[in-house]
Design a protein around this motif. Structure first.
Motif, PDB file in Angstrom:
ATOM      1  N   PHE A 261      63.139 -13.121  56.335  1.00 18.39           N
ATOM      2  CA  PHE A 261      62.965 -14.847  57.196  1.00 18.39           C
ATOM      3  C   PHE A 261      64.175 -15.343  57.365  1.00 18.39           C
ATOM      4  N   ARG A 262      63.958 -16.322  58.505  1.00 18.69           N
ATOM      5  CA  ARG A 262      64.381 -17.269  58.714  1.00 18.69           C
ATOM      6  C   ARG A 262      65.144 -18.734  58.086  1.00 18.69           C
ATOM      7  N   ALA A 263      65.863 -18.543  57.654  1.00 25.36           N
ATOM      8  CA  ALA A 263      65.623 -19.410  56.657  1.00 25.36           C
ATOM      9  C   ALA A 263      65.214 -20.856  56.813  1.00 25.36           C
TER      10      ALA A 263
ATOM     11  N   ILE B  12      54.833 -13.847  74.691  1.00 23.79           N
ATOM     12  CA  ILE B  12      55.893 -13.923  74.733  1.00 23.79           C
ATOM     13  C   ILE B  12      57.355 -15.317  74.789  1.00 23.79           C
ATOM     14  N   PHE B  13      56.683 -15.800  73.696  1.00 22.11           N
ATOM     15  CA  PHE B  13      57.381 -17.241  73.078  1.00 22.11           C
ATOM     16  C   PHE B  13      59.032 -16.745  72.876  1.00 22.11           C
ATOM     17  N   ARG B  14      58.882 -15.536  72.017  1.00 20.80           N
ATOM     18  CA  ARG B  14      60.550 -15.798  70.946  1.00 20.80           C
ATOM     19  C   ARG B  14      60.008 -13.759  70.798  1.00 20.80           C
ATOM     20  N   THR B  15      61.097 -13.596  71.751  1.00 21.25           N
ATOM     21  CA  THR B  15      60.721 -11.952  71.699  1.00 21.25           C
ATOM     22  C   THR B  15      62.577 -11.652  71.760  1.00 21.25           C
TER      23      THR B  15
ATOM     24  N   GLU C 277      64.107  -8.400  73.157  1.00 22.78           N
ATOM     25  CA  GLU C 277      64.111  -8.975  74.850  1.00 22.78           C
ATOM     26  C   GLU C 277      63.643 -10.181  75.927  1.00 22.78           C
ATOM     27  N   PHE C 278      64.294 -11.083  76.886  1.00 25.70           N
ATOM     28  CA  PHE C 278      64.079 -11.406  77.767  1.00 25.70           C
ATOM     29  C   PHE C 278      64.919 -12.092  78.506  1.00 25.70           C
ATOM     30  N   GLU C 279      64.589 -12.819  79.001  1.00 26.38           N
ATOM     31  CA  GLU C 279      64.971 -13.227  80.680  1.00 26.38           C
ATOM     32  C   GLU C 279      65.491 -14.495  81.008  1.00 26.38           C
ATOM     33  N   GLN C 280      66.685 -15.027  81.049  1.00 25.15           N
ATOM     34  CA  GLN C 280      67.019 -16.106  81.250  1.00 25.15           C
ATOM     35  C   GLN C 280      67.783 -17.101  82.413  1.00 25.15           C
ATOM     36  N   MET C 281      66.972 -17.835  82.949  1.00 20.74           N
ATOM     37  CA  MET C 281      67.243 -18.543  84.312  1.00 20.74           C
ATOM     38  C   MET C 281      68.768 -19.789  83.730  1.00 20.74           C
TER      39      MET C 281
ATOM     40  N   PHE D 237      61.611 -25.099  75.835  1.00 16.29           N
ATOM     41  CA  PHE D 237      61.667 -23.565  77.026  1.00 16.29           C
ATOM     42  C   PHE D 237      62.578 -23.758  77.623  1.00 16.29           C
ATOM     43  N   GLU D 238      63.472 -25.040  77.240  1.00 21.09           N
ATOM     44  CA  GLU D 238      64.736 -24.891  78.791  1.00 21.09           C
ATOM     45  C   GLU D 238      65.507 -25.968  77.556  1.00 21.09           C
ATOM     46  N   GLY D 239      66.899 -25.887  77.777  1.00 21.22           N
ATOM     47  CA  GLY D 239      67.811 -26.664  76.968  1.00 21.22           C
ATOM     48  C   GLY D 239      68.627 -27.639  78.661  1.00 21.22           C
ATOM     49  N   ILE D 240      69.156 -28.226  78.078  1.00 23.52           N
ATOM     50  CA  ILE D 240      70.417 -28.822  78.949  1.00 23.52           C
ATOM     51  C   ILE D 240      71.142 -29.854  77.879  1.00 23.52           C
ATOM     52  N   HIS D 241      72.568 -28.884  78.403  1.00 17.74           N
ATOM     53  CA  HIS D 241      73.967 -28.989  77.479  1.00 17.74           C
ATOM     54  C   HIS D 241      75.298 -29.321  78.049  1.00 17.74           C
ATOM     55  N   ASN D 242      76.041 -30.090  77.046  1.00 19.35           N
ATOM     56  CA  ASN D 242      77.086 -30.588  78.048  1.00 19.35           C
ATOM     57  C   ASN D 242      78.188 -30.009  77.010  1.00 19.35           C
TER      58      ASN D 242
ATOM     59  N   THR E 292      71.831 -25.791  82.287  1.00 23.22           N
ATOM     60  CA  THR E 292      70.534 -26.192  81.949  1.00 23.22           C
ATOM     61  C   THR E 292      70.318 -24.210  82.249  1.00 23.22           C
ATOM     62  N   SER E 293      69.654 -24.211  80.600  1.00 20.83           N
ATOM     63  CA  SER E 293      69.574 -22.983  80.629  1.00 20.83           C
ATOM     64  C   SER E 293      68.183 -22.312  80.257  1.00 20.83           C
ATOM     65  N   ALA E 294      66.894 -22.274  80.698  1.00 23.14           N
ATOM     66  CA  ALA E 294      65.847 -21.982  80.209  1.00 23.14           C
ATOM     67  C   ALA E 294      65.268 -20.510  80.335  1.00 23.14           C
ATOM     68  N   GLY E 295      64.573 -20.209  79.524  1.00 19.90           N
ATOM     69  CA  GLY E 295      63.838 -18.759  79.751  1.00 19.90           C
ATOM     70  C   GLY E 295      62.299 -18.248  80.572  1.00 19.90           C
ATOM     71  N   LEU E 296      62.862 -17.165  81.752  1.00 21.20           N
ATOM     72  CA  LEU E 296      62.056 -16.955  82.514  1.00 21.20           C
ATOM     73  C   LEU E 296      60.524 -16.756  81.304  1.00 21.20           C
TER      74      LEU E 296
HETATM   75  P1  ATP Z   1      66.149 -20.568  69.128  1.00 19.97           P
HETATM   76  O1  ATP Z   1      65.839 -22.244  69.358  1.00 19.97           O
HETATM   77  O2  ATP Z   1      64.231 -21.481  70.041  1.00 19.97           O
HETATM   78  O3  ATP Z   1      66.499 -19.727  69.034  1.00 19.97           O
HETATM   79  P2  ATP Z   1      67.932 -21.970  71.519  1.00 19.97           P
HETATM   80  O4  ATP Z   1      67.948 -23.120  70.390  1.00 19.97           O
HETATM   81  O5  ATP Z   1      68.609 -20.549  70.376  1.00 19.97           O
HETATM   82  O6  ATP Z   1      66.315 -21.283  70.955  1.00 19.97           O
HETATM   83  P3  ATP Z   1      68.950 -21.548  74.112  1.00 19.97           P
HETATM   84  O7  ATP Z   1      70.130 -20.401  73.747  1.00 19.97           O
HETATM   85  O8  ATP Z   1      69.183 -22.414  74.387  1.00 19.97           O
HETATM   86  O9  ATP Z   1      67.898 -21.163  73.172  1.00 19.97           O
HETATM   87  O10 ATP Z   1      68.328 -20.586  75.021  1.00 19.97           O
HETATM   88  C1  ATP Z   1      68.354 -21.035  76.181  1.00 19.97           C
HETATM   89  C2  ATP Z   1      66.569 -21.008  76.320  1.00 19.97           C
HETATM   90  O11 ATP Z   1      66.573 -18.813  76.372  1.00 19.97           O
HETATM   91  C3  ATP Z   1      65.947 -21.363  75.614  1.00 19.97           C
HETATM   92  O12 ATP Z   1      65.319 -22.506  75.909  1.00 19.97           O
HETATM   93  C4  ATP Z   1      64.463 -20.227  75.294  1.00 19.97           C
HETATM   94  O13 ATP Z   1      63.772 -20.381  76.956  1.00 19.97           O
HETATM   95  C5  ATP Z   1      65.094 -18.672  76.012  1.00 19.97           C
HETATM   96  N1  ATP Z   1      64.860 -18.316  74.657  1.00 19.97           N
HETATM   97  C6  ATP Z   1      65.762 -18.419  73.820  1.00 19.97           C
HETATM   98  N2  ATP Z   1      65.314 -17.202  72.848  1.00 19.97           N
HETATM   99  C7  ATP Z   1      64.304 -16.906  72.948  1.00 19.97           C
HETATM  100  C8  ATP Z   1      63.990 -15.169  72.626  1.00 19.97           C
HETATM  101  N3  ATP Z   1      64.089 -15.330  71.628  1.00 19.97           N
HETATM  102  N4  ATP Z   1      62.808 -15.120  73.487  1.00 19.97           N
HETATM  103  C9  ATP Z   1      62.669 -15.936  74.825  1.00 19.97           C
HETATM  104  N5  ATP Z   1      62.941 -16.827  75.046  1.00 19.97           N
HETATM  105  C10 ATP Z   1      64.167 -17.017  74.085  1.00 19.97           C
END
Ligand code: ATP
Length: 447
Positions: free
Chosen positions: A107-109, A196-199, A201-205, A272-277, A312-316
């Motif tokens: 598990f993730r602690a 498909i929330f946490r997989t 293999e996934f796609e990022q935008m 589902f999306e992060g905005i980071h400086n 700006t980092s979103a998961g597709l």
């Molecule tokens: P988490 O805290 O959920 O592990 P993270 O903070 O590590 O995510 P980022 O590295 O900021 O996530 O990634 C940007 C985006 O990529 C996330 O908002 C999410 O939409 C997508 N993403 C990240 N990890 C996964 C994953 N394992 N499966 C699907 N989408 C993901």
């Protein structure tokens, strides 16, 4: 809260219903299903791939085509392994892993609540946490030694940083400007889940916006606002959206400020999306590790500086889950239950379905002709099997915004009925004006 609804206002048991709808209708399948599946990878079926393409294109239109100051990029998944040393991923892209000494599940602690094992129920059986690197490791070329180690990228952003100079010089952009990219990323997540929330293999935008230091806070705010605005335009329920600010203890090693856009899923509020400086962390590290100058020369002021980056980092796939979860609805109409996906028409995999009312009197022939002519400009589905009510319901479940029926009147006056998925209103439209009618309806709410 209505009877049976979850706290997020979704229908009860939504995740199970959604997973089963996705499989039944060909949106999403488990990978390698005939072999019993594989840990947390999913395949997109005929409807899913259309929906995913539409969402990707909507993002690209918003982030690249509509903006003179953003360029697109498609970098490789495999990169020089020094990239991941410079970025900090080799050293620090880890999650704390614990193992239950009783059932040996891992598990993730930081995701555990208390000392009890969620799998076997024993208490106090966890090992001390150890840092587990989430990058998939492989070898480049025929020799499997340390010098040949390569990683599958865990984020797309680094492909942008290493191409900063290439893009800036060839596209002749001036700061502030951005680079956008959509592509696969891989993370060996300890506990994938929630469909498909946490997989793994996934796609990022992702989009990296390069700005002059000192203007970063302002741009950060502007991008927060723009990204939230886009998510709202997808049609997501505003009450299920919020910003979540990372506290100082949660900030990633590279970040000065970070806000997540969260959705109220049936399993809670999640990003589902992060905005980071990201400050000049990445460019300065790549400059140091590559020994190539990555500074920007500002011709107007004569200044030389390393730009700051607002990302700006979103998961597709994760955004797609937001879209599906938010679109799913169950309704009762005149005593009959229907399931529908209220997808934004631009995201809907099929734009219109064409039916002959009955399979005789020449109606199928006319219906096929109508379907074929519409297919030139829109994804169209033809269906002549089952009662008309069943055919409507099948399309409601697929999220198809318009159903066109050829009936007895059509044979007399060359007009058809067009049924609206959401309002259920039907109107008669001449076949000659049908394509224009649908196009106008689809353009009424552009994405
Ligand atoms: P988490 O805290 O959920 O592990 P993270 O903070 O590590 O995510 P980022 O590295 O900021 O996530 O990634 C940007 C985006 O990529 C996330 O908002 C999410 O939409 C997508 N993403 C990240 N990890 C996964 C994953 N394992 N499966 C699907 N989408 C993901």
């Amino acid at each position: 809260m209505a009877n049976g609804e979850s706290e997020s206002g979704h229908p009860p048991d939504l995740m199970n219903k959604l997973t089963s709808l996705c499989k039944r209708r060909g949106f999403v399948f488990q990978s390698s299903e005939i072999y019993g599946g594989v840990g947390s990878v999913y395949d997109y079926g005929p409807l899913g791939v259309e929906l995913k393409n539409n969402l990707r294109q909507a993002w690209w239109r918003e982030m690249v085509h509509r903006r003179a100051d953003i360029e697109g990029l498609d970098a490789g998944i495999l990169m020089n392994s020094r990239v991941w040393e410079a970025s900090g991923h080799v050293e620090g892209f880890t999650d704390p892993l614990v193992e239950c000494r009783n059932c040996h599940r891992r598990f993730r602690a930081d995701e555990l609540e208390g000392v009890q094992c969620p799998s076997c129920g024993m208490s106090g059986t966890f090992t001390e946490p150890r840092q587990f690197n989430l990058m998939f490791k492989t070898f480049m070329g025929p020799v499997e030694d340390e010098g040949a180690v390569a990683y599958l990228r865990p984020e797309t952003a680094q492909g942008i940083y290493v191409n900063f100079r290439n893009v800036h010089e060839t596209a002749r952009q001036k700061i502030p400007f951005g680079i956008a990219q959509v592509g696969k990323a891989f993370r060996n997540e300890i506990t994938p889940g929630n469909f498909i929330f946490r997989t793994r293999e996934f796609e990022q935008m992702e989009m990296q916006y390069f700005v002059k230091p000192g203007t970063d806070a302002e741009w950060f705010e502007a991008w927060m606002e723009r990204r939230m605005d886009w998510v709202r335009r997808l049609g997501i329920t505003p009450e299920r959206l919020r910003f979540y600010e990372h506290g100082a203890d949660e900030l990633a090693h590279y970040a000065k400020a970070a806000f997540d856009i969260q959705y109220h899923f049936p399993f809670g509020w999640q990003e589902f999306e992060g905005i980071h400086n990201r400050t000049d962390f990445d460019l300065s590290r790549h400059q140091e590790f590559s020994r190539k100058k990555l500074e920007y020369f500002d011709p107007a002021s004569g200044d030389r500086f390393l730009p700051y980056v607002i990302e700006t980092s979103a998961g597709l796939d994760r955004t797609l889950l937001v879209v599906l979860a938010d679109a799913y609805a169950e309704e009762e109409i005149e005593g009959e239950k229907r399931v529908l996906l209220h997808l934004h028409p631009h995201l809907a995999p099929i734009k219109a379905a064409v039916f002959p009312l009955v399979k005789k009197d020449g109606m199928p022939e006319v219906a096929r002709r109508v379907a074929d002519s519409l297919r030139e400009s829109l994804p169209v589905f033809y269906d002549e099997t089952g009662s008309i009510g069943r055919r409507y319901r099948r399309q409601d479940e697929a999220g198809t915004p318009y159903c066109i029926t050829i009936d007895g009147v059509t044979l007399e006056d060359e007009s058809v009925t067009v049924r609206d998925r959401d309002t259920l209103r039907q109107e008669r439209v001449p076949i000659a004006g049908l394509r224009q009618h649908l196009q106008a309806a689809l353009e009424a709410d552009p994405l």
